[in-house]
Design an enzyme around this catalytic site. Structure first.
Site, PDB file in Angstrom:
ATOM      1  N   ARG A  65      51.468  39.161  30.400  1.00 46.77           N
ATOM      2  CA  ARG A  65      50.469  38.147  30.758  1.00 46.77           C
ATOM      3  C   ARG A  65      50.611  36.899  29.888  1.00 46.77           C
ATOM      4  O   ARG A  65      50.440  35.767  30.353  1.00 46.77           O
ATOM      5  CB  ARG A  65      49.066  38.747  30.611  1.00 46.77           C
ATOM      6  N   HIS A  69      50.855  33.043  31.089  1.00 44.31           N
ATOM      7  CA  HIS A  69      49.918  32.007  30.634  1.00 44.31           C
ATOM      8  C   HIS A  69      50.621  30.921  29.828  1.00 44.31           C
ATOM      9  O   HIS A  69      50.177  29.775  29.808  1.00 44.31           O
ATOM     10  CB  HIS A  69      48.784  32.640  29.822  1.00 44.31           C
ATOM     11  N   ASP A  70      51.698  31.279  29.160  1.00 45.49           N
ATOM     12  CA  ASP A  70      52.469  30.247  28.458  1.00 45.49           C
ATOM     13  C   ASP A  70      53.176  29.340  29.463  1.00 45.49           C
ATOM     14  O   ASP A  70      53.051  28.115  29.400  1.00 45.49           O
ATOM     15  CB  ASP A  70      53.489  30.895  27.509  1.00 45.49           C
ATOM     16  N   VAL A  73      51.358  26.546  31.626  1.00 52.72           N
ATOM     17  CA  VAL A  73      50.717  25.419  30.955  1.00 52.72           C
ATOM     18  C   VAL A  73      51.765  24.716  30.087  1.00 52.72           C
ATOM     19  O   VAL A  73      52.223  25.279  29.096  1.00 52.72           O
ATOM     20  CB  VAL A  73      49.513  25.897  30.110  1.00 52.72           C
ATOM     21  N   GLY A  75      54.857  24.350  30.715  1.00 52.40           N
ATOM     22  CA  GLY A  75      56.140  25.061  30.724  1.00 52.40           C
ATOM     23  C   GLY A  75      56.181  26.137  29.657  1.00 52.40           C
ATOM     24  O   GLY A  75      55.248  26.287  28.862  1.00 52.40           O
ATOM     25  N   ASP A  77      56.771  27.031  26.572  1.00 57.14           N
ATOM     26  CA  ASP A  77      57.024  26.302  25.322  1.00 57.14           C
ATOM     27  C   ASP A  77      56.235  26.869  24.153  1.00 57.14           C
ATOM     28  O   ASP A  77      56.091  26.216  23.117  1.00 57.14           O
ATOM     29  CB  ASP A  77      56.652  24.817  25.504  1.00 57.14           C
ATOM     30  N   SER A  79      53.198  27.061  23.767  1.00 56.68           N
ATOM     31  CA  SER A  79      51.948  26.349  23.479  1.00 56.68           C
ATOM     32  C   SER A  79      50.767  27.318  23.400  1.00 56.68           C
ATOM     33  O   SER A  79      49.767  27.049  22.742  1.00 56.68           O
ATOM     34  CB  SER A  79      51.688  25.269  24.539  1.00 56.68           C
ATOM     35  N   ASN A  98      41.913  32.939  28.027  1.00 57.09           N
ATOM     36  CA  ASN A  98      42.714  33.525  26.938  1.00 57.09           C
ATOM     37  C   ASN A  98      41.880  34.124  25.817  1.00 57.09           C
ATOM     38  O   ASN A  98      42.157  35.218  25.334  1.00 57.09           O
ATOM     39  CB  ASN A  98      43.648  32.451  26.343  1.00 57.09           C
ATOM     40  N   HIS A 196      49.532  43.410  37.942  1.00 60.78           N
ATOM     41  CA  HIS A 196      48.183  43.984  37.857  1.00 60.78           C
ATOM     42  C   HIS A 196      48.201  45.490  38.106  1.00 60.78           C
ATOM     43  O   HIS A 196      47.169  46.101  38.353  1.00 60.78           O
ATOM     44  CB  HIS A 196      47.232  43.267  38.816  1.00 60.78           C
ATOM     45  N   ASP A 243      44.693  49.652  36.971  1.00 58.89           N
ATOM     46  CA  ASP A 243      45.183  50.676  37.883  1.00 58.89           C
ATOM     47  C   ASP A 243      44.770  52.021  37.301  1.00 58.89           C
ATOM     48  O   ASP A 243      45.298  52.438  36.277  1.00 58.89           O
ATOM     49  CB  ASP A 243      46.716  50.543  38.001  1.00 58.89           C
ATOM     50  N   THR A 246      47.988  55.032  37.571  1.00 61.50           N
ATOM     51  CA  THR A 246      49.120  54.969  36.632  1.00 61.50           C
ATOM     52  C   THR A 246      48.955  53.716  35.777  1.00 61.50           C
ATOM     53  O   THR A 246      49.682  52.733  35.948  1.00 61.50           O
ATOM     54  CB  THR A 246      50.477  54.917  37.381  1.00 61.50           C
ATOM     55  N   ASP A 251      54.391  49.737  38.347  1.00 67.19           N
ATOM     56  CA  ASP A 251      54.925  50.260  39.600  1.00 67.19           C
ATOM     57  C   ASP A 251      54.256  49.539  40.769  1.00 67.19           C
ATOM     58  O   ASP A 251      53.616  48.511  40.573  1.00 67.19           O
ATOM     59  CB  ASP A 251      54.699  51.781  39.672  1.00 67.19           C
TER      60      ASP A 251
HETATM   61  C1  HEM Z   1      47.837  35.415  40.970  1.00 63.34           C
HETATM   62  C2  HEM Z   1      46.973  34.937  40.130  1.00 63.34           C
HETATM   63  C3  HEM Z   1      46.450  35.708  38.954  1.00 63.34           C
HETATM   64  C4  HEM Z   1      45.156  35.815  38.580  1.00 63.34           C
HETATM   65  C5  HEM Z   1      43.962  35.161  39.248  1.00 63.34           C
HETATM   66  C6  HEM Z   1      45.116  36.679  37.427  1.00 63.34           C
HETATM   67  C7  HEM Z   1      43.969  37.018  36.739  1.00 63.34           C
HETATM   68  C8  HEM Z   1      43.898  37.980  35.755  1.00 63.34           C
HETATM   69  C9  HEM Z   1      42.689  38.399  35.098  1.00 63.34           C
HETATM   70  C10 HEM Z   1      41.311  37.816  35.335  1.00 63.34           C
HETATM   71  C11 HEM Z   1      43.003  39.418  34.254  1.00 63.34           C
HETATM   72  C12 HEM Z   1      42.048  40.208  33.366  1.00 63.34           C
HETATM   73  C13 HEM Z   1      41.878  39.517  32.043  1.00 63.34           C
HETATM   74  C14 HEM Z   1      40.748  40.165  31.263  1.00 63.34           C
HETATM   75  O1  HEM Z   1      39.617  40.065  31.724  1.00 63.34           O
HETATM   76  O2  HEM Z   1      41.008  40.761  30.195  1.00 63.34           O
HETATM   77  C15 HEM Z   1      44.407  39.645  34.368  1.00 63.34           C
HETATM   78  C16 HEM Z   1      45.110  40.587  33.664  1.00 63.34           C
HETATM   79  C17 HEM Z   1      46.478  40.714  33.684  1.00 63.34           C
HETATM   80  N1  HEM Z   1      47.343  39.901  34.374  1.00 63.34           N
HETATM   81 FE1  HEM Z   1      46.860  38.537  35.789  1.00 63.34          FE
HETATM   82  N2  HEM Z   1      46.376  37.082  37.124  1.00 63.34           N
HETATM   83  C18 HEM Z   1      47.230  36.504  38.017  1.00 63.34           C
HETATM   84  C19 HEM Z   1      48.603  36.615  38.006  1.00 63.34           C
HETATM   85  C20 HEM Z   1      49.311  37.285  37.052  1.00 63.34           C
HETATM   86  C21 HEM Z   1      50.727  37.154  36.827  1.00 63.34           C
HETATM   87  C22 HEM Z   1      51.634  36.174  37.565  1.00 63.34           C
HETATM   88  C23 HEM Z   1      51.052  38.013  35.828  1.00 63.34           C
HETATM   89  C24 HEM Z   1      52.391  38.252  35.178  1.00 63.34           C
HETATM   90  C25 HEM Z   1      53.497  38.398  35.843  1.00 63.34           C
HETATM   91  C26 HEM Z   1      49.843  38.689  35.437  1.00 63.34           C
HETATM   92  C27 HEM Z   1      49.777  39.695  34.498  1.00 63.34           C
HETATM   93  C28 HEM Z   1      48.605  40.297  34.089  1.00 63.34           C
HETATM   94  C29 HEM Z   1      48.568  41.454  33.204  1.00 63.34           C
HETATM   95  C30 HEM Z   1      49.771  42.232  32.686  1.00 63.34           C
HETATM   96  C31 HEM Z   1      47.225  41.708  32.952  1.00 63.34           C
HETATM   97  C32 HEM Z   1      46.660  42.798  32.017  1.00 63.34           C
HETATM   98  C33 HEM Z   1      46.558  42.175  30.628  1.00 63.34           C
HETATM   99  C34 HEM Z   1      46.131  43.108  29.515  1.00 63.34           C
HETATM  100  O3  HEM Z   1      45.948  44.301  29.740  1.00 63.34           O
HETATM  101  O4  HEM Z   1      46.008  42.621  28.376  1.00 63.34           O
HETATM  102  N3  HEM Z   1      48.810  38.205  36.169  1.00 63.34           N
HETATM  103  N4  HEM Z   1      44.940  38.767  35.277  1.00 63.34           N
END
Ligand code: HEM
Ligand SMILES: *[C@@H]1O[C@H](CO)[C@@H](O)[C@H](O)[C@H]1NC(C)=O
Ligand SMILES: *[C@@H]1O[C@H](CO)[C@@H](O)[C@H](O)[C@H]1NC(C)=O
Length: 324
Positions: A65, A69-70, A73, A75, A77, A79, A98, A196, A243, A246, A251
């Site tokens: 994640r 997020h890097d 925003v 690119g 980099d 930041s 964040n 996710h 999830d 798992t 997956d």
């Molecule tokens: C499509 C738009 C996306 C939205 C709206 C979104 C939103 C979110 C939100 C709200 C969370 C929960 C954060 C929290 O409350 O702690 C989350 C978790 C997460 N997101 Fe996304 N996300 C998106 C796309 C992505 C992308 C592109 C990736 C990476 C390839 C990603 C990877 C993750 C991961 C791995 C978590 C779990 C983080 C953790 O357990 O610390 N997400 N996301």
């Protein structure tokens, strides 16, 4: 001579390629090996990521994640790593998406000091994030790929600019537009959302889908279950797994959850609202093998989001602060 000679020539060629394209400033696979500035860099980062992810797989989710997020925003980099300072009084890492939810900073810190110890001043924090996300993807998903490197670290981090990130409350139109602004397609939205399938979410990211009524776009039984995890007036922001089946495996379970209306976010559900995205959701759900290569490709694509034109980059000494 045969095999060994061929191997040498291959390395040689891949590095010629590197210098051939340097003028265009594009990233290259094995940058620190090819330039001989820090051949061990990627192995060092991998060892440290492995150590942490073994202890806590959630940190692997955090690193994937963090990369997203890097890159969205300014690119890729680094930041996202800058602490609040007189240079950056309102950094990205304290902005709502964040603050309190992004994790894995200690992994990057340790990787950076290990790399600095062996080759001081040459490996960027931005590349360390990219390597760490790649390694986490392998440890949690057994999805392996090479990620081009040679990024520079930025000097600017502004909380307000995180509005480039999609919110869990956005509909597909908005999410697609935010991805398109980064050169990413509707397919990339579906593919990368597969992340996710790991990690956690805070209740605040989906609570409004639970009260006062359970969102009709959510499986009602799942909604009642989430209510038990996220009481309406809870004094602390609880966390739930993304999830439940798992939780630490990257997956294709996510796509099944989404199809069954058991995705946590409105943005997850919204993948079902257009033929442009729903077909891929069903493809991954029924044919999981299709997911791995696609995920790897999209991670590389996301890693190619460049710093803003005209921005000055550097190799930071500490990932948390710009150089003086
Ligand atoms: C499509 C738009 C996306 C939205 C709206 C979104 C939103 C979110 C939100 C709200 C969370 C929960 C954060 C929290 O409350 O702690 C989350 C978790 C997460 N997101 Fe996304 N996300 C998106 C796309 C992505 C992308 C592109 C990736 C990476 C390839 C990603 C990877 C993750 C991961 C791995 C978590 C779990 C983080 C953790 O357990 O610390 N997400 N996301
Ligand atoms: C981020 O979290 C810190 C520590 O809890 C808090 O003091 C600060 O107000 C938060 N920042 C923002 C912008 O919400
Ligand atoms: C998506 O959200 C935007 C911004 O809130 C809104 O203008 C637009 O009408 C919405 N689109 C759909 C299809 O719901």
């Amino acid at each position: 001579m045969g095999a060994k000679g061929t191997f040498k020539i291959q390395i040689f060629l891949s590095c010629i390629l590197l210098f051939g394209t340097m003028a265009t400033k594009s990233l290259e696979i094995g940058y620190y090996r090819c330039t001989n500035t820090c051949p061990q860099a990627e192995e060092i980062v991998k060892g440290i990521v492995y150590k942490y992810v073994l202890q806590n797989p959630g940190l692997g989710a955090g690193l994937i994640r963090m990369f997203f997020h890097d890159c969205f925003v300014r690119g890729c980099d680094a930041s996202i790593l800058l602490d609040k300072s007189s240079h950056n009084p309102n950094p990205e890492k304290l902005a709502v998406p964040n603050n309190h939810s992004l994790r894995g900073f200690e992994v990057i810190d340790e990787a950076k000091s290990a790399v600095e110890h062996v080759c001081p001043g040459v490996v960027s924090c931005a590349d360390i994030i990219a390597f760490a996300a790649r390694d986490a993807t392998y440890f949690l998903g057994k999805i392996s790929y090479e990620i081009p490197s040679g990024r520079l670290d930025g000097r600017i981090s502004i909380a307000d600019e995180v509005k480039a990130l999609p919110s869990p409350f956005h509909n597909l139109t908005v999410v697609k537009a935010l991805f398109a602004a980064q050169g990413l397609s509707a397919d990339d939205v579906v593919i990368l959302s597969g992340a996710h399938s790991i990690g956690r979410s805070h209740c605040s990211s989906f609570r409004r889908r639970l009260y006062p009524v359970i969102d009709p776009t959510m499986d009602q039984k799942f909604g009642y279950f989430l209510r038990t995890k996220c009481p309406e007036n809870a004094p602390v922001d609880g966390v739930v797994l993304q999830d439940f089946v798992t939780p630490s495996k990257l997956d294709t379970r996510y796509y099944r959850n989404v199809a069954e209306l058991k995705g946590l976010f409105f943005s997850d559900w919204s993948l079902l609202t257009s033929s442009e995205t729903v077909n891929l959701v069903h493809d991954f759900r029924t044919t999981p093998q299709h997911f791995e290569t696609k995920f790897a490709e999209s991670m590389v694509k996301m890693g190619n989001i460049l710093m803003l034109p005209g921005t000055k980059g550097e190799i930071r000494k500490s990932c948390r602060a710009v150089n003086y």
